[in-house]
Scaffold this motif. Sequence first.
Motif, mmCIF file in Angstrom:
data_model
loop_
_atom_site.group_PDB
_atom_site.id
_atom_site.type_symbol
_atom_site.label_atom_id
_atom_site.label_comp_id
_atom_site.label_asym_id
_atom_site.label_seq_id
_atom_site.Cartn_x
_atom_site.Cartn_y
_atom_site.Cartn_z
ATOM 1 N N ARG A 220 -5.222 52.941 16.598
ATOM 2 C CA ARG A 220 -4.403 52.189 16.199
ATOM 3 C C ARG A 220 -3.244 52.808 15.870
ATOM 4 N NH1 ARG A 220 -8.573 48.152 12.748
ATOM 5 N NH2 ARG A 220 -10.101 47.754 14.338
ATOM 6 N N LEU A 221 -2.463 53.560 16.658
ATOM 7 C CA LEU A 221 -1.203 54.354 16.319
ATOM 8 C C LEU A 221 -0.213 53.374 16.178
ATOM 9 C CD1 LEU A 221 -1.914 57.331 18.156
ATOM 10 C CD2 LEU A 221 -2.262 57.181 15.977
ATOM 11 N N ARG A 222 0.916 53.409 15.380
ATOM 12 C CA ARG A 222 1.978 52.608 15.111
ATOM 13 C C ARG A 222 3.285 53.529 15.556
ATOM 14 N NH1 ARG A 222 1.075 50.849 9.305
ATOM 15 N NH2 ARG A 222 0.951 53.142 9.368
ATOM 16 N N ASN A 223 4.178 52.796 15.665
ATOM 17 C CA ASN A 223 5.294 53.847 16.104
ATOM 18 C C ASN A 223 5.947 54.438 14.795
ATOM 19 O OD1 ASN A 223 5.869 52.450 18.205
ATOM 20 N ND2 ASN A 223 7.236 50.915 17.934
ATOM 21 N N GLU A 224 5.652 54.124 13.619
ATOM 22 C CA GLU A 224 6.060 54.875 12.497
ATOM 23 C C GLU A 224 4.930 55.836 11.961
ATOM 24 O OE1 GLU A 224 4.532 50.713 10.883
ATOM 25 O OE2 GLU A 224 5.608 51.485 12.631
ATOM 26 N N ASP A 225 4.072 56.117 12.677
ATOM 27 C CA ASP A 225 2.923 57.098 12.429
ATOM 28 C C ASP A 225 3.456 58.524 12.285
ATOM 29 O OD1 ASP A 225 1.044 55.036 11.424
ATOM 30 O OD2 ASP A 225 0.039 54.930 13.280
ATOM 31 N N ILE A 226 2.878 59.379 11.679
ATOM 32 C CA ILE A 226 3.060 60.942 11.653
ATOM 33 C C ILE A 226 1.584 61.470 12.214
ATOM 34 C CG2 ILE A 226 4.052 63.001 10.863
ATOM 35 C CD1 ILE A 226 6.000 61.241 9.360
ATOM 36 N N ALA A 227 1.548 62.289 13.178
ATOM 37 C CA ALA A 227 0.310 63.132 13.224
ATOM 38 C C ALA A 227 0.351 64.596 12.928
ATOM 39 C CB ALA A 227 -0.149 62.864 14.627
ATOM 40 N N LEU A 228 -0.508 64.934 12.219
ATOM 41 C CA LEU A 228 -0.803 66.432 11.716
ATOM 42 C C LEU A 228 -1.799 67.045 12.876
ATOM 43 C CD1 LEU A 228 -0.066 68.922 10.483
ATOM 44 C CD2 LEU A 228 -1.979 68.368 8.842
ATOM 45 N N HIS A 229 -1.361 67.694 14.015
ATOM 46 C CA HIS A 229 -2.471 68.138 15.018
ATOM 47 C C HIS A 229 -3.034 69.266 14.708
ATOM 48 C CE1 HIS A 229 -3.388 67.193 19.435
ATOM 49 N NE2 HIS A 229 -3.781 68.433 19.200
ATOM 50 N N VAL A 230 -4.265 69.081 14.638
ATOM 51 C CA VAL A 230 -5.145 70.305 14.335
ATOM 52 C C VAL A 230 -6.024 70.837 15.403
ATOM 53 C CG1 VAL A 230 -5.188 69.928 11.891
ATOM 54 C CG2 VAL A 230 -6.774 68.862 13.256
ATOM 55 N N MET A 231 -6.318 69.939 16.399
ATOM 56 C CA MET A 231 -7.321 70.399 17.755
ATOM 57 C C MET A 231 -6.355 71.168 18.568
ATOM 58 S SD MET A 231 -9.100 67.651 20.180
ATOM 59 C CE MET A 231 -10.496 67.236 18.931
ATOM 60 N N PRO A 232 -6.944 72.006 19.175
ATOM 61 C CA PRO A 232 -6.137 73.103 20.021
ATOM 62 C C PRO A 232 -5.709 72.380 21.414
ATOM 63 C CG PRO A 232 -8.410 74.156 19.630
ATOM 64 C CD PRO A 232 -8.304 72.956 18.921
ATOM 65 N N PHE A 233 -4.510 72.525 21.704
ATOM 66 C CA PHE A 233 -3.932 71.669 22.807
ATOM 67 C C PHE A 233 -4.487 72.103 24.262
ATOM 68 C CE2 PHE A 233 0.767 71.284 20.703
ATOM 69 C CZ PHE A 233 0.239 70.325 20.277
ATOM 70 N N PHE A 234 -5.276 73.308 24.182
ATOM 71 C CA PHE A 234 -5.824 73.691 25.468
ATOM 72 C C PHE A 234 -7.189 72.871 25.737
ATOM 73 C CE2 PHE A 234 -8.014 76.644 22.479
ATOM 74 C CZ PHE A 234 -9.325 76.288 22.727
ATOM 75 N N HIS A 235 -7.528 72.013 24.624
ATOM 76 C CA HIS A 235 -8.718 71.329 24.886
ATOM 77 C C HIS A 235 -8.331 69.780 25.398
ATOM 78 C CE1 HIS A 235 -11.984 68.302 23.800
ATOM 79 N NE2 HIS A 235 -12.885 69.534 23.723
#
Length: 241
Positions: A220-235
């Motif tokens: 349920r992502l919205r335009n104003e959401d900010i994500a802190l990305h912790v999962m490795p991008f290689f996955h």
Amino acid sequence: MFTEEEMAELKEKYGNVSWNPLTPLNFLKRSEWVFPNKTAVVDGGRAYTWKEFAGRVYRLAHALQGKGVHKNDRVAILSRNNSAMLESFYGIGMAGGVSVPINYRLTPKEIAYILNHSESKILILDHAYTESVRTIRGELETVECCVEIPSPDLNEVILGIEYDEFLSVASDEPVDVPVQDELDMLSIGYTSGTTGIPKGAMLTHKGLCKTGMIEIQELRLRNEDIALHVMPFFHVGGMWY
């Protein structure tokens, strides 16, 4: 833009001249257009708007093409999460290539196997892993060039050209999304090899686009959401979130 001959072929194949291939590369195009001045990514002390981020992606695409990357050529990435790795997923695709993200926890022998098996032409790597790559350099059969992402505590370039220098000599002129068949490959994801040698899964533009759309719906992502990305991008789950 399609030529008249290509449009006729698409009409024959899909029965609809308005057909538009599904690809996550269009997500970047839309964000650049709709949110040009909104922050796209923050990486340590660096922050880029969507317009700035897209410009760096275009520079990478042009730079890769300048190194001879054409449709379906593989470009591998061995890196921790950072803005350069995120740029590479789009830039490689915009150049017409196929990204090969590699698990940086693998042994040098496994990394060499993936690079050779995928027939990767260029390796973009985090400086933290240059020592691992140095030990297998003589075993690499297809890698022609290394592009190095400096680490905060290790800035010396050892195996190839520094990433920002690689971008600096290229144009930031926008690149059209080069996808005509949504079933073309966009990425190859490799397993860890826990039950044998690593195995590559070919991932298409359509499949990864649908995955991204499902993520938006499920979280349920919205335009104003900010994500802190912790999962490795290689996955693959990390890459397309």
